[in-house]
Design an enzyme around this catalytic site. Structure first.
Site, short mmCIF file in Angstrom:
data_model
loop_
_atom_site.label_atom_id
_atom_site.label_comp_id
_atom_site.label_asym_id
_atom_site.label_seq_id
_atom_site.Cartn_x
_atom_site.Cartn_y
_atom_site.Cartn_z
N HIS A 27 -12.75 -20.68 -39.29
CA HIS A 27 -11.76 -21.71 -39.59
C HIS A 27 -11.62 -22.72 -38.45
O HIS A 27 -10.66 -23.48 -38.42
CB HIS A 27 -10.41 -21.07 -39.92
CG HIS A 27 -10.47 -20.21 -41.14
ND1 HIS A 27 -10.58 -20.73 -42.41
CD2 HIS A 27 -10.50 -18.86 -41.27
CE1 HIS A 27 -10.64 -19.74 -43.28
NE2 HIS A 27 -10.60 -18.59 -42.62
N CYS A 30 8.82 -12.64 -6.13
CA CYS A 30 9.37 -12.55 -4.78
C CYS A 30 9.73 -11.10 -4.51
O CYS A 30 10.23 -10.39 -5.38
CB CYS A 30 10.60 -13.40 -4.55
SG CYS A 30 10.30 -15.15 -4.74
N GLU A 60 -6.66 -13.27 -16.26
CA GLU A 60 -5.81 -13.00 -15.10
C GLU A 60 -6.58 -12.80 -13.82
O GLU A 60 -6.20 -13.33 -12.79
CB GLU A 60 -5.04 -11.69 -15.33
CG GLU A 60 -3.82 -11.79 -16.16
CD GLU A 60 -3.09 -10.46 -16.18
OE1 GLU A 60 -3.63 -9.49 -16.75
OE2 GLU A 60 -1.99 -10.39 -15.62
N TRP A 112 7.09 -16.05 -4.32
CA TRP A 112 6.36 -16.61 -5.46
C TRP A 112 7.12 -17.87 -5.81
O TRP A 112 8.25 -17.82 -6.29
CB TRP A 112 6.37 -15.61 -6.61
CG TRP A 112 5.56 -16.04 -7.80
CD1 TRP A 112 4.22 -15.82 -8.00
CD2 TRP A 112 6.03 -16.72 -8.97
NE1 TRP A 112 3.84 -16.35 -9.21
CE2 TRP A 112 4.93 -16.90 -9.82
CE3 TRP A 112 7.26 -17.21 -9.37
CZ2 TRP A 112 5.02 -17.54 -11.05
CZ3 TRP A 112 7.36 -17.85 -10.60
CH2 TRP A 112 6.25 -18.00 -11.43
N ASN A 152 15.54 -13.59 -4.42
CA ASN A 152 14.61 -13.52 -5.53
C ASN A 152 15.40 -13.93 -6.77
O ASN A 152 16.43 -13.33 -7.06
CB ASN A 152 14.10 -12.08 -5.67
CG ASN A 152 13.36 -11.84 -6.97
OD1 ASN A 152 12.78 -12.76 -7.53
ND2 ASN A 152 13.37 -10.62 -7.45
N GLY A 153 14.95 -14.96 -7.46
CA GLY A 153 15.67 -15.44 -8.63
C GLY A 153 15.75 -16.95 -8.60
O GLY A 153 15.00 -17.61 -7.88
N GLU A 168 -5.54 -8.13 -25.46
CA GLU A 168 -5.35 -7.57 -24.12
C GLU A 168 -6.60 -7.77 -23.26
O GLU A 168 -6.53 -8.10 -22.07
CB GLU A 168 -4.98 -6.08 -24.25
CG GLU A 168 -4.91 -5.29 -22.95
CD GLU A 168 -3.93 -5.85 -21.93
OE1 GLU A 168 -3.20 -6.79 -22.23
OE2 GLU A 168 -3.96 -5.36 -20.78
N ARG A 210 4.40 -8.79 -5.82
CA ARG A 210 5.47 -9.56 -6.46
C ARG A 210 5.38 -11.05 -6.18
O ARG A 210 6.09 -11.86 -6.78
CB ARG A 210 6.83 -9.04 -5.99
CG ARG A 210 7.11 -7.62 -6.39
CD ARG A 210 8.45 -7.21 -5.88
NE ARG A 210 9.51 -7.92 -6.56
CZ ARG A 210 10.09 -7.54 -7.68
NH1 ARG A 210 9.72 -6.41 -8.25
NH2 ARG A 210 11.03 -8.25 -8.23
N LYS A 235 -6.89 -9.83 -19.67
CA LYS A 235 -7.39 -9.24 -18.42
C LYS A 235 -8.43 -10.16 -17.77
O LYS A 235 -8.42 -10.37 -16.56
CB LYS A 235 -8.02 -7.85 -18.67
CG LYS A 235 -7.08 -6.74 -18.96
CD LYS A 235 -6.24 -6.26 -17.80
CE LYS A 235 -4.92 -6.94 -17.67
NZ LYS A 235 -3.85 -6.67 -18.56
N LYS A 284 3.78 -9.70 -10.22
CA LYS A 284 3.85 -8.50 -11.06
C LYS A 284 5.08 -8.49 -11.95
O LYS A 284 5.01 -8.13 -13.11
CB LYS A 284 3.84 -7.28 -10.14
CG LYS A 284 3.87 -5.95 -10.86
CD LYS A 284 2.54 -5.65 -11.46
CE LYS A 284 2.51 -4.34 -12.22
NZ LYS A 284 1.39 -4.34 -13.17
C1 AGP Z 1 -0.25 -8.00 -17.40
O1 AGP Z 1 -1.52 -7.84 -16.90
C2 AGP Z 1 0.51 -9.10 -16.84
N1 AGP Z 1 0.59 -9.05 -15.45
C3 AGP Z 1 1.77 -9.53 -17.56
O2 AGP Z 1 1.35 -10.09 -18.75
C4 AGP Z 1 2.85 -8.45 -17.86
O3 AGP Z 1 2.39 -7.53 -18.78
C5 AGP Z 1 4.11 -9.16 -18.37
O4 AGP Z 1 4.58 -10.02 -17.37
C6 AGP Z 1 5.19 -8.21 -18.78
O5 AGP Z 1 5.65 -7.45 -17.72
P1 AGP Z 1 6.54 -6.18 -17.94
O6 AGP Z 1 5.76 -5.19 -18.70
O7 AGP Z 1 6.86 -5.70 -16.55
O8 AGP Z 1 7.76 -6.61 -18.69
#
Ligand code: AGP
Length: 617
Positions: free
Chosen positions: A513, A2, A497, A74, A100-101, A490, A27, A494, A612
């Site tokens: 395994h 949010c 996501e 969100w 937000n929260g 990682e 956000r 990507k 984000k």
């Molecule tokens: C990364 O591509 C993601 N959007 C997500 O995993 C992110 O890295 C994670 O939420 C941690 O966020 P931060 O680094 O702001 O704590």
């Protein structure tokens, strides 16, 4: 999660609040709304969908309006709908709140308010806030409070449990808006005769560099010419503003189709920025100007605990290998959302390193608080200056990657890696007499990294062409060993996501395994083979998947002709020390995810269901 913005001043408030809100769309983006005060009184306009969906509804609104708050959502409580979109209002329609929260005790509060005659229109937790303010306002007015709305807000927030960043406007106080926070971020941008509010600093950069960062249980009354801060108990607060040095252009797309591609391409520069001023002319890493602990304290650490979520956790994965190799200290890596429920063993000899781009991730922040309570030293690796983790950690090492707007993290990841390498080298320097034998070659090689990442980016065309072939693949496997496995994690994230293709990272030795059963004709398997001492083992693993019909895509060092010969596609990246290869090897995986997602027409910068900054647990 949010985004909140707001404006109060002499200019037209609505377009300014909306313009800031667009910068926070990363956000959350399932619904949006504004509350504005003009000659006609308090008006609320909201809609399902992205911020743009508000445009037709706002036609004819906002002329002469000098105060507005806005929100992009969100969803947590209640599906995306117009009713559930913020702002939410009280029964009289005179008080509007954006939030937000999560208000954890909202059900009990709602039941009480409904029993007292309040009518609710949404399924959200937030809606209890305007109704509670409405209730307390009457009492505050009756008690002759100087600022009854501020008093009502304090009384409201004393009743709620959970996390919040909120902004409130009311027809009762048309010259000011109110803000408050606990565990969710909110900043106030200071202008001349005007003030801005936002969940995140990038939304303010076009207007001001001077910001007041709200701390937990701060409540602020913000008029065009003043900001008055109090604590929940009414104690006045004096807080010095923070000067932000980020370049405003860094938060714009700068001619790229997507922030993601821009941020991938910024990496040579951001890596340089992360290292700037941290290596002495003699080639020694020196962080003593930023992280100041007595030498005996550094030496007394007998354990390092890295704690983070998502991409930041994967940066920690690489750092664990690096720290153990360099420092010969036990290093634990923890997913922040699991950490505190495990009752971890921490003491004054533990160095806890939270890693976070936003500095606001609720789980990581909770881990910081737990670690501090248990007497550990907390040293944060954080990108956003003034963020909660940056403020609450004992020490901070900023990553200086600049604003990262795309939900999928790229440049923040490589800057986290660099900051962690720097921390490891600093620790190695202060913990042992004389120079660590690995330090000199590592520092030298790190200084060459921006140029090597530039070369890795030259694979753009190769990766782009390759990506066309995989848009119909339902699954990807990403294999690696050692530090390559950290990068595989990682890379798979990507893909998931932004392309919505299932990507699974596996330590290559684990394939046999079980997961090997999933490989059949044409299954794409990305094989990272950049670690010299593990390359032969990796070659065997590649042969195993090839023998089952996989389409193998290898990421190899530029001079590795042997691996290149046995795979279907190859991406060559420049050679550096194995410890530093993750910084270079991740680049083609970032590009591959980007181009697959682009070919599939995905919402690259704002992938579905994600946000984000994850400020809820
Ligand atoms: C990364 O591509 C993601 N959007 C997500 O995993 C992110 O890295 C994670 O939420 C941690 O966020 P931060 O680094 O702001 O704590």
């Amino acid at each position: 999660m949010c985004g909140i913005t707001g404006y109060v001043g002499a200019r037209q408030a609505l377009p300014l609040a909306l313009d800031q809100l667009r910068k926070l769309e990363y956000r959350g983006y399932d619904s949006a709304g504004v509350a504005l005060l003009d000659a006609a009184g308090l008006q609320v306009v909201k809609s399902v969908g992205k911020i743009a969906s508000l445009d037709p509804l706002l036609d004819g609104h906002g002329n002469g309006c000098l105060l507005a708050i806005a929100h992009t959502r969100w969803a947590t409580h209640g599906r995306p709908s117009t009713d559930n979109a913020h702002p939410h209002t009280d029964c009289s329609g005179q008080i509007a709140v954006v939030h937000n929260g999560i208000i954890e005790n909202y059900l009990a509060l709602r039941e009480r308010l409904e029993a007292a005659g309040h009518t609710f229109r949404s399924e959200t937790d937030t809606e209890v806030l305007p109704h509670l303010i409405e209730e307390h306002l009457q009492a505050a007015e009756g008690a002759g409070e100087a600022d009854p709305l501020a008093a009502a807000l304090r009384a409201t927030l004393r009743e709620v449990r959970g996390s919040f960043a909120i902004a409130v406007v009311s027809a009762h106080t048309p010259d000011r808006l109110y803000v408050a926070r606990r565990d969710s971020p909110l900043v106030i941008g200071l202008g001349a005769g005007e003030h801005f509010i936002a969940s995140d600093i990038p939304a303010l950069l076009a207007h001001t560099r001077d910001v007041l960062v709200l701390e937990d249980d701060d409540i602020g009354a913000v008029s065009p010419t003043s900001v008055t801060l109090h604590k929940l108990d009414g104690t006045p607060v004096q807080r010095a503003p923070l000067r932000i040095t980020w370049d405003a252009a860094a938060a714009e797309k700068g001619g790229y189709d997507h922030y993601m591609l821009k941020e991938i391409r910024e990496q040579p520069a951001t890596i340089r920025d992360t290292m700037r001023g941290r290596v002495t002319p003699e080639g020694r890493v020196d962080l003593s100007g930023e992280v100041s602990l007595p030498a005996e304290k550094w030496r007394a650490f007998n354990r390092i605990t890295l704690v983070a979520c998502g991409t930041a956790y994967y940066a920690g994965y690489a750092a664990r290998y690096f720290f153990e190799r360099l420092l010969r200290l036990p290093v634990e890596l923890e997913i922040a959302s699991e950490f505190r429920y495990r009752d971890p063993i921490l003491d004054e000899h533990t160095l806890v390193v939270p890693i976070s781009q936003s500095g606001e991730t609720a789980d990581t922040l909770a881990a910081v608080r737990l670690a501090r309570r248990q007497g550990a030293t907390v040293l944060g690796i954080v990108n956003v200056v003034g963020s909660s983790i940056a403020r609450e950690a004992d020490q901070v090492l900023h990553t200086w990657a600049g604003p990262e707007i795309c939900v999928a993290s790229t440049k923040a990841y490589t800057s986290q890696l660099i900051a962690l390498y720097l921390l490891g080298l600093h620790l190695a320097g202060v913990r042992q007499e004389g120079t660590h034998p690995l330090a000199e070659p590592l520092v030298g090689a790190m200084q060459a990294l921006p140029a090597l990442v530039e070369q890795a980016l030259d694979n753009d065309r190769v990766v782009q062409e390759m990506a066309h072939n995989f848009t119909r693949s339902p699954d990807f496997f990403v294999l690696g060993r050692g530090l390559d496995y950290a990068v595989a994690l990682e890379g798979a994230l990507k893909l998931k996501e932004i392309s919505y293709i299932h990507g699974e990272a596996l330590a290559a030795g684990e394939m046999k395994h079980g997961p090997l059963a999933l490989v059949s004709e044409g299954t794409p398997v990305i094989c990272l083979a950049t670690q010299d001492d593990l390359r032969e083992k990796m070659l065997s693993n590649i042969k195993e998947v090839k023998a089952r019909g996989a389409t193998a895509i290898a990421v190899v060092k530029e001079d590795d002709t042997e691996t290149a010969r046995i795979v279907d596609y190859v991406v060559r990246v420049p050679r550096t020390l194995d410890e530093l290869m993750p910084v270079v090897a991740v680049v083609p995986l970032q590009l591959l995810a980007y181009y697959v997602a682009r070919d599939l027409g995905r919402e690259i910068d704002q992938p579905r269901n994600l946000a984000k900054s994850v400020t809820v647990e």
